[in-house]
Write a protein that holds these residues in place. Structure first.
Motif, short mmCIF file in Angstrom:
data_model
loop_
_atom_site.label_atom_id
_atom_site.label_comp_id
_atom_site.label_asym_id
_atom_site.label_seq_id
_atom_site.Cartn_x
_atom_site.Cartn_y
_atom_site.Cartn_z
N MET A 1 0.85 -1.20 0.00
CA MET A 1 0.00 0.00 0.00
C MET A 1 0.89 1.25 0.00
O MET A 1 1.02 1.95 1.01
CB MET A 1 -0.82 -0.06 1.29
N GLY B 1 -0.58 9.64 11.56
CA GLY B 1 -0.89 8.45 10.76
C GLY B 1 -2.07 7.69 11.33
O GLY B 1 -2.69 8.13 12.31
N GLY B 2 -2.36 6.56 10.72
CA GLY B 2 -3.53 5.77 11.11
C GLY B 2 -3.41 5.17 12.50
O GLY B 2 -4.41 4.99 13.19
N THR B 3 -2.19 4.85 12.90
CA THR B 3 -2.03 4.22 14.21
C THR B 3 -2.43 5.18 15.32
O THR B 3 -3.23 4.83 16.20
CB THR B 3 -0.56 3.75 14.39
N THR C 1 -2.73 -3.21 14.64
CA THR C 1 -2.57 -2.06 15.53
C THR C 1 -3.64 -2.03 16.63
O THR C 1 -3.38 -1.57 17.73
CB THR C 1 -2.58 -0.74 14.70
N ASP D 1 -12.53 1.78 11.21
CA ASP D 1 -11.16 1.98 10.75
C ASP D 1 -11.19 1.96 9.22
O ASP D 1 -11.20 0.90 8.59
CB ASP D 1 -10.23 0.89 11.30
N ALA E 1 -8.86 3.56 7.47
CA ALA E 1 -7.54 4.16 7.19
C ALA E 1 -7.17 3.99 5.71
O ALA E 1 -6.78 4.95 5.05
CB ALA E 1 -6.47 3.52 8.08
N TYR E 2 -7.35 2.78 5.22
CA TYR E 2 -7.01 2.53 3.81
C TYR E 2 -8.22 2.76 2.89
O TYR E 2 -8.12 3.39 1.85
CB TYR E 2 -6.45 1.10 3.66
N ASP F 1 -6.84 7.65 6.38
CA ASP F 1 -5.46 8.08 6.19
C ASP F 1 -5.29 8.82 4.87
O ASP F 1 -5.17 8.17 3.81
CB ASP F 1 -4.51 6.87 6.17
N GLY G 1 -12.25 -1.77 4.55
CA GLY G 1 -11.05 -2.02 3.74
C GLY G 1 -9.93 -2.58 4.59
O GLY G 1 -9.12 -1.82 5.13
N THR H 1 -6.45 -4.37 5.59
CA THR H 1 -5.12 -4.14 5.03
C THR H 1 -4.68 -5.28 4.12
O THR H 1 -4.10 -5.06 3.06
CB THR H 1 -4.11 -3.99 6.17
N HIS I 1 -6.51 -4.53 11.33
CA HIS I 1 -5.08 -4.22 11.40
C HIS I 1 -4.55 -4.58 12.80
O HIS I 1 -5.23 -4.32 13.80
CB HIS I 1 -4.87 -2.74 11.12
N ASN J 1 -6.21 5.85 15.26
CA ASN J 1 -6.97 4.76 15.89
C ASN J 1 -6.76 4.75 17.40
O ASN J 1 -7.69 4.47 18.15
CB ASN J 1 -6.54 3.41 15.30
N HIS K 1 -2.68 9.85 3.91
CA HIS K 1 -1.38 9.42 3.34
C HIS K 1 -1.46 8.03 2.70
O HIS K 1 -0.44 7.52 2.26
CB HIS K 1 -0.23 9.56 4.35
N LYS K 2 -2.66 7.46 2.63
CA LYS K 2 -2.81 6.23 1.83
C LYS K 2 -3.49 6.59 0.51
O LYS K 2 -2.80 6.83 -0.47
CB LYS K 2 -3.59 5.18 2.63
C1 LIG Z 1 -6.87 -0.57 8.05
C2 LIG Z 1 -5.62 0.04 8.60
N1 LIG Z 1 -5.62 0.56 9.84
C3 LIG Z 1 -4.52 1.12 10.38
C4 LIG Z 1 -3.33 1.16 9.69
C5 LIG Z 1 -2.11 1.79 10.32
O1 LIG Z 1 -1.92 3.04 9.72
P1 LIG Z 1 -0.48 3.79 9.72
O2 LIG Z 1 0.45 2.87 9.02
O3 LIG Z 1 -0.76 5.05 8.99
O4 LIG Z 1 -0.11 4.02 11.14
C6 LIG Z 1 -3.28 0.63 8.41
C7 LIG Z 1 -2.02 0.62 7.64
O5 LIG Z 1 -1.90 0.04 6.60
C8 LIG Z 1 -4.45 0.06 7.83
O6 LIG Z 1 -4.45 -0.47 6.62
#
Ligand SMILES: Cc1ncc(COP(=O)(O)O)c(C=O)c1O
Length: 456
Positions: free
Chosen positions: A64, A122-124, A156, A232, A234-235, A265, A205, A207, A154, A127, A267-268
Motif C-alpha cells: 500500500m 498516521g492511522g495508528t 494495531t 477503521d 484508514a485505507y 489516512d 477495507g 489491510t 489491522h 486509531n 497518506h494512503k
Molecule cells: C486498516 C488500517 N488501519 C490502520 C493502519 C495503520 O496506519 P499507519 O500505518 O498510517 O499508522 C493501516 C495501515 O496500513 C491500515 O491499513
C-alpha cells in the motif's frame, strides 16, 4: 523522464507569492551556507534513495505505497519554508485553519452533520485516539472497556488496546475476510452479560485483502446492544466516493455515518505524503477528554488551538497545507476527478481478478471489494503453493513487476481442496492497485506476471 519535475516551476512561483506576504521585514542573507557542499551531500542522498522500490511507477503494484500527488508534494514543500507547527495557533495559524477546513471536508464526505476531528501523524495514532476516547467513556460509565475487532483487522488495534490497558478480542471472519455478524453477535451477548463497555472496530477495507466489514448489519446490532462503533477506514475510507458497482461497498458507505468515530489516512488513498492520518468523532463533546493545562503554549489566541483536541503535541502544519491544497484541486466529490481515480483503481483490481480467474496457473480469492487482489499458486500442498508464490514474487521482481506476499487462511480460496483448509494458512501473492494508472497498465502488469509464472 520518470520523475515528475514540472511542479518545481509551480513551487518557485508560489514561493515568490509566499515571500510577498513578509515583504515588510528587513532582508536576511538568502541561500544555503555552502551550496557546493549542499549539492554534494544531496547527490549522495539521491544515490542512497535509489535503493528503493519504484513506488512512483505503475509497475510497482505491491504494498500500500505510492508517492503523493504533485500538488500535495508542492504545497508541502512550500510550507517547509515556514515549517508551521499545528499544535498551537502560535505555531501555525494559517495551517491550523487549513486543517480545520480540510478535516471538515472529510467529515462531509462521510456524511457527518457535526464532528470533532483533526489530523494525526498516521492511522495508528488516529486509531489510538478513537480507542482511547472509548476507554474514557467506559471509565465515565464505571464499566470495564472491551474492544472487539475482526481477526483481519489491522494488528494495531490489539497492540493499541494493550497500550491503553483495554481488553481486546478478535471476532471470526467469513471466507472473504469480513467480520462475521453472527460471531460478533454471540460475543456481544456475553459482553452484555458481563456489563462491559464495548467498542466494536469495523474495518472499511482490511489491510491484507481490502475486505469491507458489513457496517450496515453492524449498525443494526448497535441498536440492539448499544456498543460504541469505530470504523477503521484508514485505507478504504475514500472509496465512499467511488461509483463502481462495488460489492458491499455502497451499503457500507451508506451506513458509515452512523459510526461514533472514524479513521481515514490521507497518506494512503488521499494522495498525501506520509505523516497524514485523520480521526473524526460524531459527537464533538468527546473533546472534554482532551482537556489539559499548558503553562507555555496557548497565548496568542483565545480561539481553539488544535493541540487542545489532539493527543500529539507538535504536528506538521505542512501536512495540513498539503491536504487543503490537494482537496482544493481535487474536491472530495462523487463523480469528480478524484473519485474517478478511485474508480480506475477498482477497475484495475477487477481486471486483474478476472484474468487470474480465467487462468489455471493461478487460484484467486473471491472478487476484490476494493483495489487489493490476492491469489495463490496451485500445488499439491499448501507448503508447495507458498513456495511457488514466493518464487513468482521473485521472478516478477526480476521483470520489474513488484508485487507483495501475504499469509492468508486457506479457506479464503474457494478453489483449494477442502481438506487443506481447516485453520491452515498459506503464503499468497498480493497486489495493491492503488495508482489510477494501474488501469491502463494492467495489460503490461499481466504480461510480466504471466512471464514470471511461466518460469515455475
Ligand atoms: C486498516 C488500517 N488501519 C490502520 C493502519 C495503520 O496506519 P499507519 O500505518 O498510517 O499508522 C493501516 C495501515 O496500513 C491500515 O491499513
Amino acid at each position: 523522464m520518470k520523475l515528475e519535475r514540472d511542479s518545481l516551476r509551480a513551487l518557485e512561483t508560489a514561493l515568490g507569492q509566499l515571500e510577498h506576504g513578509f515583504a515588510g521585514l528587513p532582508e536576511v542573507s538568502a541561500g544555503p551556507p555552502d551550496s557546493a557542499a549542499m549539492a554534494a551531500v544531496l547527490g549522495r542522498a539521491a544515490t542512497r534513495l535509489q535503493d528503493n522500490y519504484p513506488y512512483f511507477h505503475p509497475l510497482y503494484a505491491g504494498q500500500m505505497l505510492k508517492p503523493p500527488h504533485p500538488v500535495a508534494r508542492t504545497a508541502y514543500a512550500l510550507a517547509m519554508w515556514l515549517n508551521p507547527n499545528n499544535h498551537a495557533l502560535d505555531g501555525g495559524r494559517a495551517s491550523s485553519a487549513m486543517e480545520v477546513e480540510a478535516v471538515a471536508e472529510i467529515a462531509a464526505m462521510f456524511g457527518l452533520p457535526r464532528h470533532l476531528g483533526h489530523l494525526t501523524s498516521g492511522g495508528t495514532v488516529a486509531n489510538l485516539e478513537a480507542l482511547w476516547v472509548g476507554r474514557r467513556l467506559a471509565e465515565e460509565a464505571g464499566r470495564a472497556a472491551l474492544v472487539l475487532c475482526s481477526e483481519q483487522a489491522h494488528y494495531t488495534h490489539t497492540r493499541i488496546s494493550a497500550v491503553l490497558g483495554m481488553r481486546c478480542e478478535t471476532v471470526a471472519c467469513d471466507e472473504r475476510g469480513r467480520m462475521s455478524v453472527s460471531a460478533l453477535q454471540s460475543r456481544l451477548r456475553q459482553a452484555q452479560a458481563g456489563h462491559a463497555f464495548v467498542t466494536v472496530v469495523a474495518t472499511f477495507g482490511t489491510t491484507a485483502v481490502g475486505a469491507i466489514d458489513p457496517i450496515g448489519e453492524i449498525v443494526q446490532l448497535q441498536l440492539q446492544y448499544g456498543f460504541r462503533l469505530h470504523v477503521d477506514a484508514a485505507y478504504g475510507g475514500y472509496f465512499v466516493l467511488a461509483s463502481g458497482p462495488g460489492d458491499g461497498l455502497a451499503a457500507a458507505a451508506d451506513a458509515i455515518a452512523q459510526a461514533d468515530s472514524f479513521v481515514i489516512d490521507p497518506h494512503k488513498h488521499g494522495l498525501q505524503p506520509y505523516g497524514c492520518g485523520c480521526v473524526l468523532f460524531r459527537d464533538p463533546t468527546v473533546g472534554r477528554f482532551y482537556k489539559h493545562d499548558s503553562p507555555y503554549t496557548y497565548f496568542s489566541s483565545s480561539q481553539l488551538h488544535l493541540g487542545e483536541i489532539t493527543l500529539e503535541c507538535s504536528r506538521a502544519g505542512a501536512a495540513a497545507a498539503a491536504l487543503w491544497t490537494t482537496q482544493q484541486l481535487l474536491p472530495l466529490k462523487r463523480g469528480g476527478e478524484f473519485a474517478g481515480m478511485l474508480d480506475n483503481c477498482l477497475a484495475a483490481a477487477r481486471d486483474l481478478h478476472a484474468r487470474l480467474a480465467d487462468d489455471a496457473r493461478f487460484i484467486p480469492m473471491h472478487a476484490p471489494q476494493l483495489d487489493i487482489v490476492c491469489w495463490a499458486a496451485p500445488a499439491p500442498s499448501l507448503e508447495e503453493s507458498s513456495r511457488r508464490a514466493q518464487a513468482i514474487f521473485a521472478a516478477a521482481a526480476k521483470l520489474d513487476l513488484h508485487l507483495a506476499l501475504v499469509e492468508l487462511p486457506a479457506r479464503f480460496f474457494p478453489a483449494l481442496p477442502a481438506q487443506s483448509k481447516s485453520g491452515a494458512t498459506l503464503t499468497c501473492l498480493r497486489s495493491v492497485l492503488m495508482k489510477p494508472e494501474h488501469k491502463a497498465w494492467l495489460p503490461q502488469i499481466w504480461q510480466r506476471l504471466s512471464q514470471a509464472a511461466n518460469t515455475m
